[in-house]
Write a protein that holds these residues in place. Structure first.
Motif, PDB file in Angstrom:
ATOM      1  N   TYR A  49       0.809  -1.218   0.000  1.00 27.55           N
ATOM      2  CA  TYR A  49       0.000   0.000   0.000  1.00 27.55           C
ATOM      3  C   TYR A  49       0.842   1.268   0.000  1.00 27.55           C
ATOM      4  O   TYR A  49       0.296   2.372   0.071  1.00 27.55           O
ATOM      5  CB  TYR A  49      -0.934   0.008   1.215  1.00 27.55           C
ATOM      6  CG  TYR A  49      -1.917  -1.135   1.248  1.00 27.55           C
ATOM      7  CD1 TYR A  49      -2.832  -1.311   0.213  1.00 27.55           C
ATOM      8  CD2 TYR A  49      -1.924  -2.039   2.297  1.00 27.55           C
ATOM      9  CE1 TYR A  49      -3.731  -2.364   0.233  1.00 27.55           C
ATOM     10  CE2 TYR A  49      -2.822  -3.093   2.326  1.00 27.55           C
ATOM     11  CZ  TYR A  49      -3.718  -3.257   1.290  1.00 27.55           C
ATOM     12  OH  TYR A  49      -4.605  -4.291   1.307  1.00 27.55           O
ATOM     13  N   ASN A  50       2.148   1.153  -0.068  1.00 32.00           N
ATOM     14  CA  ASN A  50       3.015   2.335  -0.034  1.00 32.00           C
ATOM     15  C   ASN A  50       2.619   3.406  -1.050  1.00 32.00           C
ATOM     16  O   ASN A  50       2.601   4.600  -0.723  1.00 32.00           O
ATOM     17  CB  ASN A  50       4.474   1.935  -0.255  1.00 32.00           C
ATOM     18  CG  ASN A  50       5.082   1.293   0.986  1.00 32.00           C
ATOM     19  OD1 ASN A  50       4.395   1.051   1.974  1.00 32.00           O
ATOM     20  ND2 ASN A  50       6.378   1.009   0.931  1.00 32.00           N
ATOM     21  N   PRO A  51       2.322   3.024  -2.314  1.00 31.30           N
ATOM     22  CA  PRO A  51       2.014   4.056  -3.316  1.00 31.30           C
ATOM     23  C   PRO A  51       0.828   4.939  -2.954  1.00 31.30           C
ATOM     24  O   PRO A  51       0.783   6.104  -3.345  1.00 31.30           O
ATOM     25  CB  PRO A  51       1.739   3.237  -4.583  1.00 31.30           C
ATOM     26  CG  PRO A  51       2.525   1.983  -4.391  1.00 31.30           C
ATOM     27  CD  PRO A  51       2.409   1.683  -2.924  1.00 31.30           C
ATOM     28  N   ILE A  52      -0.142   4.428  -2.207  1.00 31.40           N
ATOM     29  CA  ILE A  52      -1.319   5.246  -1.915  1.00 31.40           C
ATOM     30  C   ILE A  52      -1.101   6.144  -0.694  1.00 31.40           C
ATOM     31  O   ILE A  52      -1.924   7.009  -0.420  1.00 31.40           O
ATOM     32  CB  ILE A  52      -2.574   4.362  -1.703  1.00 31.40           C
ATOM     33  CG1 ILE A  52      -2.495   3.600  -0.379  1.00 31.40           C
ATOM     34  CG2 ILE A  52      -2.783   3.429  -2.869  1.00 31.40           C
ATOM     35  CD1 ILE A  52      -3.768   2.871  -0.041  1.00 31.40           C
ATOM     36  N   PHE A  53       0.009   5.936  -0.003  1.00 27.84           N
ATOM     37  CA  PHE A  53       0.323   6.787   1.146  1.00 27.84           C
ATOM     38  C   PHE A  53       1.628   7.546   0.922  1.00 27.84           C
ATOM     39  O   PHE A  53       2.496   7.610   1.791  1.00 27.84           O
ATOM     40  CB  PHE A  53       0.421   5.951   2.427  1.00 27.84           C
ATOM     41  CG  PHE A  53      -0.878   5.316   2.837  1.00 27.84           C
ATOM     42  CD1 PHE A  53      -1.980   6.089   3.145  1.00 27.84           C
ATOM     43  CD2 PHE A  53      -1.012   3.931   2.874  1.00 27.84           C
ATOM     44  CE1 PHE A  53      -3.189   5.500   3.516  1.00 27.84           C
ATOM     45  CE2 PHE A  53      -2.207   3.341   3.243  1.00 27.84           C
ATOM     46  CZ  PHE A  53      -3.305   4.119   3.556  1.00 27.84           C
ATOM     47  N   GLY A  54       1.785   8.091  -0.286  1.00 24.17           N
ATOM     48  CA  GLY A  54       2.937   8.922  -0.572  1.00 24.17           C
ATOM     49  C   GLY A  54       4.242   8.182  -0.749  1.00 24.17           C
ATOM     50  O   GLY A  54       5.314   8.773  -0.594  1.00 24.17           O
ATOM     51  N   GLY A  55       4.185   6.873  -1.032  1.00 19.64           N
ATOM     52  CA  GLY A  55       5.398   6.101  -1.277  1.00 19.64           C
ATOM     53  C   GLY A  55       6.063   5.575  -0.024  1.00 19.64           C
ATOM     54  O   GLY A  55       7.147   4.990  -0.102  1.00 19.64           O
ATOM     55  N   LYS A  56       5.482   5.780   1.135  1.00 17.01           N
ATOM     56  CA  LYS A  56       6.067   5.312   2.387  1.00 17.01           C
ATOM     57  C   LYS A  56       5.133   4.312   3.059  1.00 17.01           C
ATOM     58  O   LYS A  56       3.924   4.321   2.838  1.00 17.01           O
ATOM     59  CB  LYS A  56       6.322   6.478   3.338  1.00 17.01           C
ATOM     60  CG  LYS A  56       7.313   7.505   2.794  1.00 17.01           C
ATOM     61  CD  LYS A  56       7.513   8.635   3.794  1.00 17.01           C
ATOM     62  CE  LYS A  56       8.502   9.672   3.252  1.00 17.01           C
ATOM     63  NZ  LYS A  56       8.696  10.799   4.206  1.00 17.01           N
ATOM     64  N   ARG A  57       5.734   3.471   3.898  1.00 17.16           N
ATOM     65  CA  ARG A  57       4.910   2.525   4.659  1.00 17.16           C
ATOM     66  C   ARG A  57       4.018   3.308   5.618  1.00 17.16           C
ATOM     67  O   ARG A  57       4.478   4.222   6.302  1.00 17.16           O
ATOM     68  CB  ARG A  57       5.780   1.528   5.416  1.00 17.16           C
ATOM     69  CG  ARG A  57       5.014   0.736   6.475  1.00 17.16           C
ATOM     70  CD  ARG A  57       5.757  -0.489   6.931  1.00 17.16           C
ATOM     71  NE  ARG A  57       5.533  -1.596   6.024  1.00 17.16           N
ATOM     72  CZ  ARG A  57       5.892  -2.858   6.286  1.00 17.16           C
ATOM     73  NH1 ARG A  57       6.516  -3.151   7.407  1.00 17.16           N
ATOM     74  NH2 ARG A  57       5.663  -3.814   5.425  1.00 17.16           N
ATOM     75  N   LYS A  58       2.767   2.930   5.680  1.00 19.56           N
ATOM     76  CA  LYS A  58       1.779   3.633   6.495  1.00 19.56           C
ATOM     77  C   LYS A  58       1.609   2.978   7.859  1.00 19.56           C
ATOM     78  O   LYS A  58       1.405   1.770   7.972  1.00 19.56           O
ATOM     79  CB  LYS A  58       0.426   3.652   5.765  1.00 19.56           C
ATOM     80  CG  LYS A  58      -0.703   4.274   6.562  1.00 19.56           C
ATOM     81  CD  LYS A  58      -0.430   5.730   6.873  1.00 19.56           C
ATOM     82  CE  LYS A  58      -1.577   6.340   7.678  1.00 19.56           C
ATOM     83  NZ  LYS A  58      -1.233   7.699   8.148  1.00 19.56           N
ATOM     84  N   TYR A  59       1.741   3.789   8.910  1.00 22.64           N
ATOM     85  CA  TYR A  59       1.419   3.387  10.279  1.00 22.64           C
ATOM     86  C   TYR A  59       0.300   4.299  10.755  1.00 22.64           C
ATOM     87  O   TYR A  59       0.441   5.526  10.774  1.00 22.64           O
ATOM     88  CB  TYR A  59       2.633   3.525  11.193  1.00 22.64           C
ATOM     89  CG  TYR A  59       3.791   2.628  10.816  1.00 22.64           C
ATOM     90  CD1 TYR A  59       3.866   1.332  11.303  1.00 22.64           C
ATOM     91  CD2 TYR A  59       4.798   3.077   9.963  1.00 22.64           C
ATOM     92  CE1 TYR A  59       4.923   0.490  10.957  1.00 22.64           C
ATOM     93  CE2 TYR A  59       5.854   2.258   9.602  1.00 22.64           C
ATOM     94  CZ  TYR A  59       5.908   0.967  10.099  1.00 22.64           C
ATOM     95  OH  TYR A  59       6.956   0.146   9.750  1.00 22.64           O
ATOM     96  N   GLN A  60      -0.853   3.744  11.148  1.00 17.47           N
ATOM     97  CA  GLN A  60      -2.001   4.537  11.555  1.00 17.47           C
ATOM     98  C   GLN A  60      -2.276   4.374  13.051  1.00 17.47           C
ATOM     99  O   GLN A  60      -2.696   3.310  13.507  1.00 17.47           O
ATOM    100  CB  GLN A  60      -3.246   4.111  10.779  1.00 17.47           C
ATOM    101  CG  GLN A  60      -4.513   4.835  11.188  1.00 17.47           C
ATOM    102  CD  GLN A  60      -4.388   6.333  10.969  1.00 17.47           C
ATOM    103  OE1 GLN A  60      -3.895   6.773   9.943  1.00 17.47           O
ATOM    104  NE2 GLN A  60      -4.810   7.128  11.941  1.00 17.47           N
TER     105      GLN A  60
END
Length: 456
Positions: free
Chosen positions: A30-41
């Motif tokens: 999912y990195n591409p949909i969060f600005g190219g970075k791994r997403k931690y929510q």
């Protein structure tokens, strides 16, 4: 420092504990949909058992939306839909979710595995089993004795992707022997397990493990058909040695042994007479062929009484390498008068410690392919004419001078059988030959038709 990740959360979204608070970790997919970075929510919840259940439910809802064909309409990038407070909301989507990378092919996995596996193996084992036998089966190649070439059998796995394998069908329909298929599957299974450990596959189940669902495990006394198509009763268990030579435990009689030794010593060909001490030595020690080829004078007459032979090396003529013994062990063999007499007779005055005990007339090492031609014979084709040159032992068998033909390797089994029947201590015999007492009891003592109970 992070606490353990929950095992019950979806594959692409994990619940984690960060400094006592719960958060979601999104897969790198999912990195591409969060600005190219791994997403931690962050979830704004403390790490408790009750909150973990809530967090896992949220993760499942998000996972369900993201995996749906209409995910762009269903997924809420602000996370408000999932009950997450606005101060923890995510950025807007930067790009669509990329398609999953396809699983690699069996061939790609195998080539990577061979590079990793090679340093762990004897070079001869790697080249004969992994690089040749297993690889050829994976490629679907079959050796033709008639044309002396490999042909494509059409059942190769090389280009098959891991996610589309039907290994049960392949195993049942492949015409190769059961033994080689099982060994190849074991290697492929290890290759896949390594792939999983490196995170290079999304498959959870190992596709190279057979289900055995059709096997009748309750009827253990039912006859079974082995790899050679022979039906065996439950008690007739075939040997599980790693090679055919060790499995074939037939032996010559003592009379046949003496006839063979004499035939070599009295042969009209000087090159064949040169083989005679080697043949006699193998009959008198039961050592493996490669161990005799690699034996040096420094390995003989060892110990305080100069009464021992040390077997620590083996020569492989196919690959022309000297390596450890088959089991990697170092064996001490106690000499007895006839054996000592043989070694003293053939040792020259100028023999050096590192000189081979047995060598060809040109000083080079003996090897199995050369011995096989001398023992079995050979066929040469010149133009349209075929010339047959019988071997020493095949000629003896054809002339009726011995009971029958056996390969050169069976000198080993002849020694073990004759010694066992003569009452030699089984532990001494097993230790000297690299066998077990149980093996000798099962395969050598049991074949003597003259054995009977004592008259008590």
């Amino acid at each position: 420092m992070y606490a353990k990740t929950s095992n019950s959360t979806p594959d692409t979204i994990k619940v984690q504990s960060d400094k006592g608070s719960l958060r979601l970790q999104f897969s790198t997919r999912y990195n591409p949909i969060f600005g190219g970075k791994r997403k931690y929510q962050p979830l704004g919840m403390k790490d408790t058992a009750e909150n973990r259940q809530k967090a896992e439910a949220i993760a499942h809802r998000i996972e369900s939306d993201l995996q749906h064909p209409d995910w762009e309409q269903l997924f809420d990038p602000t996370f408000a839909k999932y009950g997450i407070k606005s101060q923890y909301a995510a950025l807007q989507l930067a790009a669509p979710i990329p398609e999953s990378e396809p699983e690699m092919t069996v061939g790609e996995m195998w080539e990577d595995y061979l590079v990793w596996k090679r340093p762990q193996l004897e070079e001869t084992t790697y080249r004969s089993s992994y690089e040749a036998a297993y690889s050829n089966l994976i490629k679907g190649l079959v050796w033709s004795k008639k044309t002396k070439t490999f042909t494509d059998a059409g059942d190769g796995l090389l280009d098959t992707r891991l996610g589309t394998l039907d290994i049960e069908k392949w195993f049942n329909e492949s015409t190769r022997t059961q033994a080689i298929k099982q060994k190849t599957l074991a290697a492929l299974s290890e290759a896949f397990a390594r792939l999983q450990s490196l995170g290079k596959t999304k498959l959870a189940a190992n596709p190279f493990i057979l289900s055995n669902k059709n096997e009748n495990k309750t009827d253990k006394y039912k006859p079974k058909v082995d790899a050679d198509g022979i039906e065996r009763e439950w008690w007739d268990v075939p040997d599980n040695e790693s090679d055919n030579d060790e499995r074939d435990r037939r032996s010559f009689s003592k009379a046949d042994m003496l006839t063979i030794i004499d035939a070599f010593y009295s042969h009209k060909n000087a090159a064949l007479r040169q083989v005679a001490p080697l043949v006699e030595f193998r009959f008198l020690t039961g050592c493996r062929s490669g161990e005799a080829f690699a034996l040096r004078w420094r390995d003989c007459f060892r110990g305080t009484n100069q009464n021992n032979i040390v077997f620590s090396r083996s020569y492989d003529g196919h690959f022309r390498v000297t390596k450890n013994t088959k089991n990697g062990d170092i064996r001490i063999f106690k000499m007895y008068p006839k054996l000592r007499e043989l070694l003293l007779k053939i040792k020259t005055e100028n023999a050096q410690p590192n000189d081979l005990v047995f060598s060809k007339l040109n000083g080079k090492t003996w090897d199995s392919p050369t011995i096989q031609k001398i023992w079995d014979g050979r066929i040469e084709v010149r133009g349209e004419t075929e010339y047959n040159y019988p071997g020493v032992v095949t000629q003896l068998a054809d002339d009726g001078l011995i009971e029958g033909y056996l390969p050169f390797y069976n000198c080993r089994h002849t020694f073990i059988s004759l010694q066992a029947h003569a009452g030699t201590d089984l532990f001494l015999l097993a230790t000297a030959c690299g066998n077990s007492v149980e093996t000798i009891q099962k395969h050598y003592l049991g074949v003597n038709p003259d054995v009977s109970f004592a008259d008590i």
